[in-house]
Design a protein around this motif. Structure first.
Motif, PDB file in Angstrom:
ATOM      1  N   ASP A   1       0.821  -1.224   0.000  1.00 34.29           N
ATOM      2  CA  ASP A   1       0.000   0.000   0.000  1.00 34.29           C
ATOM      3  C   ASP A   1       0.846   1.262   0.000  1.00 34.29           C
ATOM      4  O   ASP A   1       0.441   2.306   0.510  1.00 34.29           O
ATOM      5  N   LYS A   2       2.026   1.159  -0.574  1.00 34.82           N
ATOM      6  CA  LYS A   2       2.890   2.326  -0.667  1.00 34.82           C
ATOM      7  C   LYS A   2       2.264   3.363  -1.590  1.00 34.82           C
ATOM      8  O   LYS A   2       1.759   3.039  -2.655  1.00 34.82           O
ATOM      9  N   LEU A   3       2.289   4.638  -1.172  1.00 31.74           N
ATOM     10  CA  LEU A   3       1.703   5.702  -1.975  1.00 31.74           C
ATOM     11  C   LEU A   3       2.559   5.950  -3.218  1.00 31.74           C
ATOM     12  O   LEU A   3       3.776   6.118  -3.125  1.00 31.74           O
ATOM     13  N   VAL A   4       1.917   5.970  -4.368  1.00 35.07           N
ATOM     14  CA  VAL A   4       2.611   6.128  -5.640  1.00 35.07           C
ATOM     15  C   VAL A   4       2.086   7.371  -6.357  1.00 35.07           C
ATOM     16  O   VAL A   4       0.870   7.566  -6.454  1.00 35.07           O
ATOM     17  N   PRO A   5       2.978   8.237  -6.835  1.00 27.87           N
ATOM     18  CA  PRO A   5       2.526   9.437  -7.548  1.00 27.87           C
ATOM     19  C   PRO A   5       1.976   9.100  -8.923  1.00 27.87           C
ATOM     20  O   PRO A   5       2.335   8.073  -9.517  1.00 27.87           O
ATOM     21  N   SER A   6       1.116   9.968  -9.432  1.00 26.06           N
ATOM     22  CA  SER A   6       0.594   9.782 -10.787  1.00 26.06           C
ATOM     23  C   SER A   6       1.703  10.031 -11.805  1.00 26.06           C
ATOM     24  O   SER A   6       2.703  10.697 -11.510  1.00 26.06           O
ATOM     25  N   PRO A   7       1.569   9.497 -13.026  1.00 23.67           N
ATOM     26  CA  PRO A   7       2.557   9.783 -14.075  1.00 23.67           C
ATOM     27  C   PRO A   7       2.754  11.276 -14.318  1.00 23.67           C
ATOM     28  O   PRO A   7       3.890  11.712 -14.572  1.00 23.67           O
ATOM     29  N   VAL A   8       1.688  12.043 -14.226  1.00 20.40           N
ATOM     30  CA  VAL A   8       1.816  13.486 -14.432  1.00 20.40           C
ATOM     31  C   VAL A   8       2.608  14.136 -13.303  1.00 20.40           C
ATOM     32  O   VAL A   8       3.424  15.034 -13.529  1.00 20.40           O
ATOM     33  N   LYS A   9       2.413  13.675 -12.074  1.00 19.14           N
ATOM     34  CA  LYS A   9       3.187  14.225 -10.963  1.00 19.14           C
ATOM     35  C   LYS A   9       4.674  13.917 -11.153  1.00 19.14           C
ATOM     36  O   LYS A   9       5.530  14.784 -10.912  1.00 19.14           O
ATOM     37  N   GLU A  10       4.977  12.705 -11.587  1.00 21.48           N
ATOM     38  CA  GLU A  10       6.382  12.349 -11.819  1.00 21.48           C
ATOM     39  C   GLU A  10       7.005  13.249 -12.881  1.00 21.48           C
ATOM     40  O   GLU A  10       8.151  13.682 -12.748  1.00 21.48           O
ATOM     41  N   CYS A  11       6.247  13.546 -13.928  1.00 23.87           N
ATOM     42  CA  CYS A  11       6.734  14.442 -14.983  1.00 23.87           C
ATOM     43  C   CYS A  11       6.948  15.848 -14.438  1.00 23.87           C
ATOM     44  O   CYS A  11       7.965  16.494 -14.727  1.00 23.87           O
ATOM     45  N   ALA A  12       6.006  16.317 -13.639  1.00 24.27           N
ATOM     46  CA  ALA A  12       6.110  17.657 -13.059  1.00 24.27           C
ATOM     47  C   ALA A  12       7.308  17.764 -12.115  1.00 24.27           C
ATOM     48  O   ALA A  12       8.007  18.786 -12.085  1.00 24.27           O
ATOM     49  N   MET A  13       7.548  16.703 -11.356  1.00 22.90           N
ATOM     50  CA  MET A  13       8.703  16.699 -10.450  1.00 22.90           C
ATOM     51  C   MET A  13      10.002  16.761 -11.248  1.00 22.90           C
ATOM     52  O   MET A  13      10.947  17.458 -10.854  1.00 22.90           O
ATOM     53  N   LYS A  14      10.050  16.043 -12.357  1.00 19.86           N
ATOM     54  CA  LYS A  14      11.244  16.043 -13.208  1.00 19.86           C
ATOM     55  C   LYS A  14      11.567  17.456 -13.701  1.00 19.86           C
ATOM     56  O   LYS A  14      12.738  17.846 -13.795  1.00 19.86           O
ATOM     57  N   HIS A  15      10.521  18.217 -13.995  1.00 16.73           N
ATOM     58  CA  HIS A  15      10.708  19.580 -14.510  1.00 16.73           C
ATOM     59  C   HIS A  15      10.658  20.636 -13.404  1.00 16.73           C
ATOM     60  O   HIS A  15      10.681  21.846 -13.701  1.00 16.73           O
ATOM     61  N   GLU A  16      10.567  20.186 -12.155  1.00 17.28           N
ATOM     62  CA  GLU A  16      10.569  21.078 -10.983  1.00 17.28           C
ATOM     63  C   GLU A  16       9.441  22.108 -11.061  1.00 17.28           C
ATOM     64  O   GLU A  16       9.633  23.296 -10.815  1.00 17.28           O
ATOM     65  N   LEU A  17       8.259  21.628 -11.397  1.00 15.82           N
ATOM     66  CA  LEU A  17       7.082  22.484 -11.482  1.00 15.82           C
ATOM     67  C   LEU A  17       6.308  22.453 -10.175  1.00 15.82           C
ATOM     68  O   LEU A  17       6.378  21.487  -9.407  1.00 15.82           O
ATOM     69  N   LYS A  18       5.550  23.503  -9.925  1.00 14.34           N
ATOM     70  CA  LYS A  18       4.666  23.549  -8.762  1.00 14.34           C
ATOM     71  C   LYS A  18       3.585  22.491  -8.934  1.00 14.34           C
ATOM     72  O   LYS A  18       2.987  22.361 -10.004  1.00 14.34           O
ATOM     73  N   ILE A  19       3.331  21.709  -7.880  1.00 12.58           N
ATOM     74  CA  ILE A  19       2.368  20.607  -7.945  1.00 12.58           C
ATOM     75  C   ILE A  19       1.268  20.824  -6.914  1.00 12.58           C
ATOM     76  O   ILE A  19       1.531  21.138  -5.753  1.00 12.58           O
TER      77      ILE A  19
END
Length: 320
Positions: free
Chosen positions: A41-59
């Protein structure tokens, strides 16, 4: 343009990447909260969140985007436009009214056809020959807003929901990149949808994958393709569930037929009428269907040739 982007699954990633590539200022990415996955039950980010993190965007990950606090946060971003692609939450009119150019949605069908959650699967299930992507000006209805721009592509005979998903995902990215500068310059004329032509599609459920062998070979083929990769089409064989992954409708004069096609077609629907080295033929309510790839309950997905190496299948056996 200053953009707030709202999306969650894989389908939503290429549009975000394309907007960044084109030099738009993505001031925030709004996506669904992390979800538990697997036995831990580990919390997993959405694919879009992972992309946003890669680009250092506000989430932002609101449980409900219509809550007053979230609405105020969105207003404070001073965005020109909100771009939405498979976000997963309904936007209230208050949210729709925030940006100068409103909110636009990347929808994977040629609206007004297939409004709703599963347009990619439904166009294959219904045997459509074409589909596409619509960039739509959002309103409070479900995919009912004015059409801004569309792009159509053919559905190939071998396409599955999975392959078509990928095609439309990248088409959506290209189309929103084309649309945004035109929206900013006022070069797109909104076209109201004709509600008389509208069709709706709900979510896909597992039980929709059950094969009815009384259906035509063509319809069953569409089912197999439309249910691939999820939830899969399935039948019963010797008391076990058998997933069917790859099939082909047998046409007249096919080199796969060893006997008389008209005689084989007289068998009861669901009857295996011929076993070949790499496939077997099944009678349907109308025509013959060749099964090429399958998966028996508890086993891995495999070719029919591999399946036949470990299982005895004979003409006259029944699929239920």
């Amino acid at each position: 343009m200053r953009i707030v982007y709202m999306g969650t699954p894989d389908f939503s990633v290429p549009p975000l990447e394309k907007m960044i590539e084109k030099g738009h200022e993505v001031v925030a990415v709004v996506t669904q909260p992390d979800k538990p996955k697997g036995r831990s039950d580990k919390l997993v980010p959405s694919p879009v969140k992972e992309c946003a993190m890669k680009h250092e965007l506000k989430i932002m990950q609101p449980k409900k985007i219509r809550e007053a606090e979230v609405v105020e946060q969105l207003k404070a971003l001073n965005a020109d436009i909100f771009v939405v692609a498979a976000f997963g939450q309904i936007l209230s009119q208050e949210v729709l009214d925030i940006p100068k150019f409103g909110c636009v949605n990347i929808h994977a069908s040629l609206l007004p056809k297939y409004r709703g959650a599963a347009p990619i699967q439904m166009c294959i299930l219904n045997g459509d020959k074409t589909t596409g992507v619509t960039i739509m000006q959002m309103n409070a209805g479900m995919d009912t807003g004015d059409i801004l721009i569309t792009k159509e592509i053919p559905i190939e005979e071998e396409d599955t929901a999975g392959t078509l998903f990928d095609k439309l995902m990248y088409l959506g990215a290209d189309l929103i990149a084309e649309a945004l500068p035109k929206i900013e310059k006022g070069e797109l004329t909104p076209i109201p949808q004709d509600d008389a032509l509208a069709t709706k599609c709900g979510k896909i459920s597992k039980d929709m994958g059950r094969i009815n062998w009384n259906d035509s070979a063509e319809k069953i083929s569409n089912l197999v393709r439309g249910m691939n990769p999820w939830p899969s089409a399935f039948t019963d064989y010797n008391g076990k569930m058998l997933k069917v992954w790859t099939v082909k409708v047998i046409r007249e004069n096919s080199d796969k037929i060893a006997g008389n096609m008209d005689e084989l077609k007289k068998n009861a629907p669901g009857t295996i009428v011929q076993v070949n080295k790499d496939s077997f033929l099944v009678a349907t309510g109308d025509g013959l269907l060749e099964i090429r790839e399958l998966q028996l309950e508890g086993k891995k997905r495999m070719s029919v040739s591999a399946f036949l190496a470990g299982n005895s299948v004979n003409a006259g056996d029944k699929l239920l």
